[in-house]
Design a protein around this motif. Structure first.
Motif, mmCIF file in Angstrom:
data_model
loop_
_atom_site.group_PDB
_atom_site.id
_atom_site.type_symbol
_atom_site.label_atom_id
_atom_site.label_comp_id
_atom_site.label_asym_id
_atom_site.label_seq_id
_atom_site.Cartn_x
_atom_site.Cartn_y
_atom_site.Cartn_z
ATOM 1 N N ILE A 12 67.200 19.931 30.989
ATOM 2 C CA ILE A 12 65.815 20.255 30.646
ATOM 3 C C ILE A 12 65.069 18.951 30.359
ATOM 4 C CG2 ILE A 12 64.296 21.462 29.048
ATOM 5 C CD1 ILE A 12 66.565 23.429 28.501
ATOM 6 N N VAL A 13 63.965 18.760 31.034
ATOM 7 C CA VAL A 13 63.162 17.556 30.846
ATOM 8 C C VAL A 13 61.841 17.962 30.211
ATOM 9 C CG1 VAL A 13 61.994 15.632 31.970
ATOM 10 C CG2 VAL A 13 64.221 16.413 32.816
ATOM 11 N N GLU A 14 61.465 17.247 29.156
ATOM 12 C CA GLU A 14 60.200 17.521 28.474
ATOM 13 C C GLU A 14 59.340 16.265 28.473
ATOM 14 O OE1 GLU A 14 59.475 17.932 23.965
ATOM 15 O OE2 GLU A 14 59.740 20.007 24.665
ATOM 16 N N LEU A 15 58.124 16.389 28.957
ATOM 17 C CA LEU A 15 57.173 15.288 28.978
ATOM 18 C C LEU A 15 56.032 15.609 28.029
ATOM 19 C CD1 LEU A 15 56.899 14.828 32.857
ATOM 20 C CD2 LEU A 15 58.316 13.487 31.293
ATOM 21 N N MET A 16 55.765 14.698 27.098
ATOM 22 C CA MET A 16 54.613 14.848 26.198
ATOM 23 C C MET A 16 53.561 13.847 26.654
ATOM 24 S SD MET A 16 56.349 15.546 22.475
ATOM 25 C CE MET A 16 54.800 16.191 21.866
ATOM 26 N N LEU A 17 52.402 14.369 27.030
ATOM 27 C CA LEU A 17 51.357 13.560 27.656
ATOM 28 C C LEU A 17 50.107 13.536 26.793
ATOM 29 C CD1 LEU A 17 51.733 15.068 31.236
ATOM 30 C CD2 LEU A 17 52.921 13.081 30.290
ATOM 31 N N THR A 57 57.278 20.951 30.548
ATOM 32 C CA THR A 57 58.726 21.173 30.458
ATOM 33 C C THR A 57 59.248 21.588 31.825
ATOM 34 O OG1 THR A 57 58.369 21.972 28.188
ATOM 35 C CG2 THR A 57 60.553 22.295 29.149
ATOM 36 N N ILE A 58 60.320 20.915 32.260
ATOM 37 C CA ILE A 58 60.928 21.190 33.557
ATOM 38 C C ILE A 58 62.319 21.769 33.307
ATOM 39 C CG2 ILE A 58 61.540 20.237 35.808
ATOM 40 C CD1 ILE A 58 59.738 17.800 34.980
#
Length: 489
Positions: A12-17, A57-58
């Protein structure tokens, strides 16, 4: 736009932008999935936005594809008056409030979604939770009883016709008013569950059928829903509307109902583009918040050459029924999905899984102290013959007053062309106050109205309701206890 934080846990990949100051995040879901290399299944990518911040979230696979049924503990209210209705994409519980113990307030709620989005199953689950929490449920199914047939015998009152729903709403307002008088005598300004009365919920399923333009009792239903919204909250009587649209014209054409909608518990299932525009216009969502649309199916688009050697198209897909946003929750842009309610495949009769959801025993009943206020309709709720007679009386009453007029009493007077036009009781009340030129009591207004040559008004309550509406509209002011005067007179 710059990447603020990157976190990874297993697959699980989480990006906070975060966008630069002065900008807000807007995005194209299809383009984003392409850039991330996950165009094979857009449901793997979940985006939440708030102004200039976003979380992307991927997932390795769609996190909401499979949902389990609820557990008994999910169905019981916590100390904040909430039940667990499902889970968010990140696995956290999705909670919905049935009561607010901090303010002692019953809840106003709206469940909105297009056909096939999962409203009926959502309603069934809420009704079952209300039974298990000993909440008195009054349920009006404006689809003739087809929306939730398993609720028969599981709620205190189940209405399946337009007329019976009107009678139910009238009784609910009378119960709220009776509780109001009892609580005022006790010096109470808030509601405590079971002290001495149970929490009560009035629900209209397929509400648009009763409130849309052209519905036979549209004005009548709109009036009593507004009254219940005003009086019920502080005395433990909540109101919920379940509808296919939130547009003003689909909800009785009432600004008051829209104002109630803004303050309530809002569940947004799959929607149309016009509904989304209405939600933004009503202030339920800010222009900077984006909700990714909920598709009808979680099924990636596949391009196939005519020269590919493949068999018939595989029709195996995951429906999105029950997928929603809890707009009144702490994370309104976080996609969630309700528990799986009932059997997956259609059945020829009642669904045993849904029946089991309600649990054993009788549903909670209205307190005896309010039976008299609830009146003949409540007493006849389980007697088809008596209810049919009351519905026939209602049809006759409203046909005499004017189609679907909101119980204020309608008189007829000729217009300039000699034709008859409706004259509302509120207009006659205004004329009586204008003629007096000084404060009047309800009884004095009633006597003046009955002396104006129009149809006789038998009940002072009708005048009292008209005065209350005029006060709300700022046309009439209170001039001491039980006295009324025209505003600025």
């Amino acid at each position: 736009m710059s990447t603020h934080t990157l976190a990874r846990s297993d697959e699980i990949v989480e990006l906070m932008l975060e966008a630069p100051p002065g900008q807000v995040i807007k995005y194209d879901k299809e383009a984003l999935c392409s850039a991330l290399g996950v165009s094979d299944d857009p449901a793997r990518v979940v985006v939440e936005t708030s102004g200039r911040q976003a979380i992307v979230t991927i997932y390795p696979s769609n996190p909401l594809a499979v949902m389990p049924p609820p557990s008994p503990s999910d169905m019981l209210m916590d100390r904040y008056g909430r039940i667990v209705v499902g889970r968010h994409h990140n696995g956290r519980p999705a909670r919905r409030r049935l009561f607010d113990p901090r303010t002692g307030s019953a809840v106003r709620a709206f469940v909105l979604g297009t056909t096939g989005a999962g409203k009926s199953r959502t309603v069934q689950y809420t009704l079952a939770c209300e039974k298990r929490n000993r909440i008195v449920s009054w349920y009006g199914d404006l689809k003739g009883g087809q929306s939730a047939p398993e609720s028969e015998g599981q709620v205190d009152w189940r209405a399946t016709s337009q007329e019976e729903v009107v009678l139910m709403l009238r009784s609910a307002v009378a119960v709220a008013q009776a509780r109001q008088r009892r609580y005022a005598a006790l010096g109470r300004n808030a509601f405590l569950i079971g002290d001495p009365d149970p929490l009560m919920s009035v629900r209209l399923d397929e509400a648009n059928r009763g409130l849309e333009r052209g519905a036979p009792y549209r004005d009548e239903m709109t009036y009593w829903i507004k009254e219940l919204g005003r009086t019920g909250r502080s005395v433990g009587v909540g109101i919920e509307l379940d509808a296919q649209a939130s547009h003003l014209e689909e909800l009785g054409g009432s600004d008051t109902l829209r104002a109630m909608l803004k303050e309530g518990e809002i569940v947004l299932l799959r929607w149309s583009s016009s509904m989304m525009a209405q939600l933004v216009a009503d202030g339920l969502l800010s222009a900077t918040q984006s909700l990714p649309p909920i598709p009808k199916q979680f099924k990636p688009v596949q391009l196939r050459s005519q020269f590919d050697l493949v068999g018939d198209d595989d029709d195996d897909f995951c429906d999105t029924q029950g997928t929603a946003y809890l707009l009144s929750g702490a994370t309104p842009t976080s996609m969630m999905r309700h528990w799986r309610i009932g059997s997956i495949a259609p059945l020829p009769g009642l669904d045993p899984e849904i029946q089991a959801l309600y649990g054993p025993g009788e549903p909670a009943r209205l307190e005896e102290a309010s039976w008299e206020a609830a009146g003949a309709a409540y007493a006849a709720r389980h007697d088809q013959a008596d209810m049919a007679a009351l519905c026939a009386e209602l049809r006759e009453e409203l046909s005499q007053k004017g189609r679907g007029q909101a119980g204020h009493g309608v008189d007829d007077e000729p217009d300039a062309g000699g034709r008859r036009k409706p004259r509302l009781l509120v207009d006659r009340v205004v004329a009586a106050l204008a003629g007096a030129g000084e404060p009047m009591s309800v009884e004095e207004v009633l006597a003046s109205v009955n002396a104006d040559g129009g149809r006789q008004v038998k009940s002072a309550n009708s005048v009292r309701n008209a005065l209350r509406d005029l006060v709300t509209a700022d046309d009439v002011a209170r001039a001491g206890h039980g006295m009324y005067v025209l505003q600025n007179a």
